[in-house]
Enzyme design. Structure first.
Site, short mmCIF file in Angstrom:
data_model
loop_
_atom_site.label_atom_id
_atom_site.label_comp_id
_atom_site.label_asym_id
_atom_site.label_seq_id
_atom_site.Cartn_x
_atom_site.Cartn_y
_atom_site.Cartn_z
CG ASP A 179 -1.67 1.07 1.30
OD1 ASP A 179 -1.45 1.97 0.78
OD2 ASP A 179 -2.85 1.06 2.33
CG HIS A 180 2.94 4.26 -3.12
ND1 HIS A 180 4.35 4.23 -2.42
CD2 HIS A 180 3.95 4.13 -3.95
CE1 HIS A 180 4.89 5.04 -3.10
NE2 HIS A 180 5.00 4.73 -4.01
#
Ligand code: CAO
Length: 243
Positions: free
Chosen positions: A215-216
């Protein structure tokens, strides 16, 4: 988002409708939510597991005595636990409402199990505190429970990170979908013999492909590459795991 309109397929040929299983329905809904909510990035890497595989094969007799199947999975679990301890930014959940990170100080890791009814993810608790044999036993017991449809909700809760191993099936890489509220998932593909240059010539080495989706919002790209580099180092020389 705009819905997908279905045509009348019977105009093209024979069709049959079947109800989705309960697991399929839950998976479809979770996958859509995860895909739509999480800005995914997938980092690819490789680990040279030639020595790990030789060690694993040496343990065959011991595995028989203990009545467990020793696959690469327990080693990968152990390496992931080590990397999660080293890079705790992967061991969080995001509370976007409160704009807070929830940092976990335990390391529970789920692994995807393919069953005729669909995909389930049992969780092994405190992976960092367990040895390879215990992890192998727990993997076997949980995979059997999953295939026998006997998993309890508590067997599938509390995961910090997930491993999706398609190594026994095939493929060279894939982009797994993060299993929210976790922030990262490791995809493992099939190890293959490849020619690797050792400075003097090409030598055959067993190479394991790794695909880490994260998850950036929680993890930045440099940390993604650091995490897979560490996994590659740990699996390349499992003596690192006892340090
Ligand atoms: N490369 C090469 N061989 C591998 C491998 C890899 N990465 N991983 C496992 N293998 C080998 C094992 O060593 C074993 O061979 P040996 O008997 O010679 O040792 C063989 O493949 C079969 O392994 P397994 O499947 O019985 O055991 P596992 O620990 O690898 O996996 C489990 C267990 C439960 C993860 C697996 O059965 C499974 O369900 N995998 C599918 C997961 C999945 O569907 N993921 C996708 C989710 S997203 O849609």
């Amino acid at each position: 988002i705009p819905a997908i309109k279905l045509p009348d397929f019977s105009q093209f040929g024979a069709v049959e409708r079947q109800p989705m299983s309960r697991i399929h329905k839950i998976t479809a809904s979770n996958m859509s939510a995860n895909w739509l909510n999480i800005p995914h990035v997938t980092q690819f890497d490789e680990a040279d597991i030639t020595e790990l595989e030789a060690f694993r094969k040496q343990q065959k007799k011991m595995a028989e005595l203990r009545n467990v199947k020793l696959t690469p999975l327990p080693f990968i679990l152990k390496a992931c636990a080590y990397a999660l301890a080293q890079y705790p930014q992967f061991n969080v959940s995001l509370d976007m409402e409160k704009e807070e990170f929830i940092q976990k100080s335990y390391i529970h890791i789920g692994f995807a199990v393919d069953t005729p009814d669909g995909l389930v993810v049992p969780v092994i608790r405190d992976v960092d505190q367990k040895g390879i044999w215990q992890l192998a036993e727990e993997c076997m017991a949980l995979a059997k429970k999953a295939k026998d449809k006997k998993l309890l909700p508590s067997d599938m809760q509390g995961g910090c990170f997930t491993i999706s191993s398609l190594g026994s099936v095939g493929g060279t890489a894939f982009t797994p979908i993060v299993n929210a509220p976790e922030v990262a998932i490791l995809g493992v593909s099939k190890a293959a013999m490849k020619p690797v240059y050792d400075g003097e010539g090409f030598v055959p080495r067993l190479i394991l492909p790794l695909s880490l989706s994260y998850d950036h919002r929680a993890v930045n790209g440099a940390d993604g590459a650091r995490f897979t580099s560490l996994l590659s180092e740990l699996l390349g020389d499992i003596r690192n795991l006892v340090l």
